[in-house]
Design a protein around this motif. Structure first.
Motif, PDB file in Angstrom:
ATOM      1  N   GLY A 135       0.770  -1.233   0.000  1.00 33.96           N
ATOM      2  CA  GLY A 135       0.000   0.000   0.000  1.00 33.96           C
ATOM      3  C   GLY A 135       0.796   1.275   0.000  1.00 33.96           C
ATOM      4  O   GLY A 135       0.278   2.323   0.389  1.00 33.96           O
ATOM      5  N   THR A 136       2.042   1.248  -0.431  1.00 28.58           N
ATOM      6  CA  THR A 136       2.853   2.465  -0.395  1.00 28.58           C
ATOM      7  C   THR A 136       2.646   3.304  -1.651  1.00 28.58           C
ATOM      8  O   THR A 136       2.157   2.832  -2.672  1.00 28.58           O
ATOM      9  N   GLY A 137       3.044   4.567  -1.571  1.00 30.20           N
ATOM     10  CA  GLY A 137       2.999   5.460  -2.714  1.00 30.20           C
ATOM     11  C   GLY A 137       4.333   5.563  -3.415  1.00 30.20           C
ATOM     12  O   GLY A 137       4.529   6.419  -4.272  1.00 30.20           O
ATOM     13  N   ASP A 144      -1.105   2.763   2.272  1.00 26.86           N
ATOM     14  CA  ASP A 144      -0.025   3.425   3.001  1.00 26.86           C
ATOM     15  C   ASP A 144       0.436   2.633   4.221  1.00 26.86           C
ATOM     16  O   ASP A 144       0.434   3.121   5.353  1.00 26.86           O
ATOM     17  N   PHE A 145       0.847   1.394   3.920  1.00 24.43           N
ATOM     18  CA  PHE A 145       1.434   0.491   4.907  1.00 24.43           C
ATOM     19  C   PHE A 145       0.558   0.317   6.134  1.00 24.43           C
ATOM     20  O   PHE A 145       1.045   0.152   7.251  1.00 24.43           O
ATOM     21  N   GLY A 146      -0.770   0.368   5.933  1.00 24.73           N
ATOM     22  CA  GLY A 146      -1.701   0.065   7.010  1.00 24.73           C
ATOM     23  C   GLY A 146      -2.401   1.251   7.626  1.00 24.73           C
ATOM     24  O   GLY A 146      -3.327   1.073   8.424  1.00 24.73           O
ATOM     25  N   GLN A 147      -2.014   2.489   7.286  1.00 17.21           N
ATOM     26  CA  GLN A 147      -2.651   3.648   7.900  1.00 17.21           C
ATOM     27  C   GLN A 147      -4.128   3.753   7.527  1.00 17.21           C
ATOM     28  O   GLN A 147      -4.984   3.991   8.379  1.00 17.21           O
ATOM     29  N   MET A 148      -4.451   3.579   6.227  1.00 16.44           N
ATOM     30  CA  MET A 148      -5.854   3.631   5.823  1.00 16.44           C
ATOM     31  C   MET A 148      -6.653   2.547   6.546  1.00 16.44           C
ATOM     32  O   MET A 148      -7.800   2.761   6.958  1.00 16.44           O
ATOM     33  N   SER A 149      -6.050   1.384   6.703  1.00 14.15           N
ATOM     34  CA  SER A 149      -6.731   0.279   7.368  1.00 14.15           C
ATOM     35  C   SER A 149      -6.887   0.545   8.859  1.00 14.15           C
ATOM     36  O   SER A 149      -7.919   0.213   9.457  1.00 14.15           O
TER      37      SER A 149
END
Length: 737
Positions: A66-68, A637-642
């Motif tokens: 999930g990274t940008g 984004d490495f789990g932030q959205m989740s």
């Protein structure tokens, strides 16, 4: 599969919680540049896989989730039959290379397991993983012409000079070792491997790409076939096998940050035999242990899917970065020993400090404390004496802004989850925040803001530095360090220096003290902001929302301002085109796809209309998290959205990590039990829950009605019950004193 389409940038392959190996299919090899110009398509492949593609290049062992930005994609393996091909070919012409067509109806993605039918070869590919080992199982239809292509040129974020050097050593007829050194996003990244086959190699060889290995003294050998030691920048190899029809060939690929010997030891420790089904079973059990930390009951299948997918994504990283004996490569390029902690890497801190690490302080406190120690080890090994900004694989990438590792450390200290040297952590935070040459920080320290004519994205930096300073102050206060507290609590008010009372917005200021002219509060380019506009960032004072609201005109005016954020329509001129992918993360001018807005819906709790947070939160949950492959409205984004989804579904959120309080929202769950590491259980119950009942009539904590829209971290960790009474009409006097 959620997030594998469009810009979710997740991967569907096999891994275990926080595992070093992420064994996943890659669907294309996109060059970073075309004719010297940036290739915009490279952004699609940050995780190596795009759901809409119909060919698979192969299966590599390292991926970001999930990274940008992209990197990794190490050690690609592809099984083939028929004529040997040693280039990947193209999606438009798969026959020109070793890639294969596939279809989703013959593809399976589960926690810890992935399989797909490679249609061009009629090979069933299956894979599972342990922490440091990827295990492949290939069912060949015919025993003849069975090949394994081993591509060390392949990589994500792939451009011509990424590979610095690769080395392969064929140890015997079943074991291959070596390493790959790259200069990509991480400038000096070396990964070692040990690869073992379940059947003896018949013969092997390499493609001829490098001139150097065949010249000079090495020219006396024929290195193209059955030569056991190979080195060069561009290595693609093949291994041939004699197999019976329908016979399965298994491959184990262990990786190490330290040495091929370390990789081999990792393989022996984690996969001592060839029992694929047992490894798969253990990976599944590993995931079940982690996912059962929250037990959710719901009659809505989509809600269950989204919630546990969010937990799955949240537990993909940061990833373990050390061998089974505790050795790892440090930032100083020396081998270190993790003494008393597990070392982690891949810290996407600009994203994850907001909700992911606070979530870990509840669900993964031991791991989060180890992550904090990993950050401090980074600091100790840094010639800059700075904590990590965005780091992976013993490299600092300096991506994005702020020094948000300070937030992670402070949050752990303030919440009592600091099984590490807290005084040393405070020293690391303070020295990081005093590093004058870092990204406009000297100007910030001298002038109280970052001037736009001296350093770009100046307003965003000023605001984020101010928040980090507040977090440092909270840790200093907890540890009784009065002088440090006074220094940083004063710095925490620097957000006031970029607020323009005439326009009502945060605005870039120049070094002469004047505001920059030609200001457009909706524009994201050249206005002093990063991944947001002035509307979004003017709300970024998470540590002092009450003072921010007073500064911006008071509770009523601020509430109306927030209303406008969610209801306004952005003109087309603010997008690159009418199909701009960034539109998908937007509601009005609220940008959920970018992290600076993640706390915004909760800010109504500091006004006289806290009920307005409730329908906004439920709207975001429903609109921006779906169950399809394109179900994420932006990079995870490495789990932030989740992590945002998990917190918000449970009914509370950490607006300002470093505070012991969580803001109340509107839970989407009906009943959830959080099983804590200390043995306690914290339950969330929502009476009269439904899609229409998005408002909270009242909230009780352990039977006592809340009078403020906040709960403490201690209340959660001590265990108990948080009960919401839901209704379809706002309770306009709830939490109003």
């Amino acid at each position: 599969m959620i997030g594998t389409a469009k810009m979710g940038h997740t991967y569907p392959g096999a891994t275990v919680p926080f595992g070093s190996v992420q064994l996943s299919p890659d669907t294309d090899t996109i060059p970073y540049a075309i004719d010297g110009h940036y290739n915009p398509d490279v952004y699609k492949y940050c995780a190596g896989y795009q759901y809409d593609d119909n060919t698979i290049v192969g299966f590599s062992h390292t991926h970001f989730s999930g990274t940008g930005h992209s990197d990794l994609g190490d050690f690609l393996i592809m099984p083939t039959t028929g004529d040997l091909k040693l280039n990947p070919g193209t999606a438009l012409n798969p026959e020109s290379g070793y890639r294969s067509r596939f279809s989703h109806d013959k593809e399976t993605a589960e926690a810890g397991y992935y399989s797909v039918m490679l249609d061009d070869y009629n090979i069933k590919a299956e894979m599972t993983a342990t922490t440091r080992v990827g295990m492949h199982q290939y069912s060949f239809p015919e025993g003849e012409n069975a090949h394994i292509v081993f591509d060390l040129m392949h990589g994500i974020y792939n451009y011509d000079d990424k590979n610095v050097w690769t080395f392969v050593r064929v140890e015997n007829d079943t074991l291959v070792t070596g390493y790959r050194q790259t200069n990509g996003w991480a400038r000096t990244r070396r990964v070692y491997f040990a690869m073992s086959f379940s059947k003896p190699i018949k013969d092997y060889g390499r493609a001829r790409y490098d001139r150097q290995p065949y010249g000079g003294f090495w020219g006396k050998f024929d290195q193209a076939k059955n030569f056991p030691e190979i080195a060069g920048e561009k290595i693609r190899m093949y291994f041939n096998f004699d197999l019976a029809p329908q016979e399965k060939l298994m491959v184990k690929m262990a990786i190490s940050p330290v040495s091929s010997e370390g990789a081999l030891n990792n393989m022996k420790e984690e996969t001592p035999n060839w029992d694929f089904e047992n490894v798969k079973k253990e990976a599944r059990a590993n995931w079940n242990r982690e996912l059962n930390k929250v037990q959710l009951s719901s009659e809505d299948e989509d809600e269950l899917t989204n919630f546990y997918t969010a937990m799955y994504h949240a537990f993909l990283g940061p990833t373990e970065y050390m061998d089974t004996d505790g050795k790892y490569m440090g930032l100083d390029m020396n081998v270190h020993q993790a003494d008393g902690f597990t070392n982690y890497t891949s810290f996407s801190l600009w994203d994850t400090y907001r909700a992911l690490h606070p979530l870990f302080n509840i669900l993964q406190p031991k791991r989060n404390a180890d992550m904090a120690q990993s950050m401090m080890a980074h600091y100790d090994q840094s010639v800059h004496t700075m904590l990590p900004v965005w780091s992976h694989y013993a490299n600092e990438n300096w991506c994005m802004i702020g020094y948000h590792s300070a937030s992670v450390l402070a949050d752990a200290i303030v919440k009592g989850n600091a099984d590490f040297d807290q005084e040393h952590a405070l020293e690391a935070m303070v020295n990081t925040a005093r590093t004058r040459y870092y990204d406009g920080l000297g100007y910030y320290m001298d002038m109280g803001y970052v001037p736009e004519d001296k350093n770009g994205a100046s307003v965003s930096k000023t605001l984020e530095y101010a928040y980090d300073d507040w977090a440092i102050a909270q840790a200093a206060k907890k540890l009784g360090k009065t002088e440090i507290y006074e220094e940083f609590i004063k710095r925490a008010e620097n957000y006031k220096n970029v607020y323009d009372s005439k326009t009502g917005f945060m605005r870039p200021k120049l070094s002469d003290g004047t505001f920059k002219k030609d200001f457009d509060e909706l524009n994201t380019h050249g206005q002093g902001f990063i991944e947001g506009n002035s509307w979004n960032y003017s709300l970024y004072v998470p540590h002092e929302p009450a003072k921010m609201i007073e500064m911006m005109g008071g509770k009523e005016q601020f509430s109306q301002h927030l209303d406008s954020l969610f209801t306004m329509e952005l003109p087309d001129k603010y997008f690159e085109n009418t199909e701009d992918i960034s539109r998908e993360g937007i509601i009005g001018n609220y940008v959920h796809g970018n992290e600076p807005s993640h706390h915004v819906a909760y800010l109504y709790n500091w006004t006289n209309k806290p009920w307005k947070s409730q329908d906004k939160i439920r709207m975001i949950l429903d609109m921006k998290y779906q169950t399809g492959a394109d179900g994420l409205s932006g990079n995870d984004d490495f789990g932030q959205m989740s992590a945002w989804y998990i917190f918000s579904s449970l009914g509370f959120y950490p607006v300002a990590p470093g505070s012991i309080e969580y803001a109340i929202g509107s839970p989407a769950v009906k009943n959830a039990s959080i099983h804590l590491e200390n043995g306690n259980t914290f339950s969330v119950i929502a009476e009269n829950q439904s899609k229409k009942n998005v408002y909270v009539d009242k909230v009780e904590l352990n039977g006592k009605e809340l009078t403020r829209p906040f709960i403490s971290h201690e209340a959660i960790i001590n265990g108990g019950e948080l009960k919401f009474y839901m209704t379809n009409k706002p309770n306009t006097i709830l939490f109003i004193n």
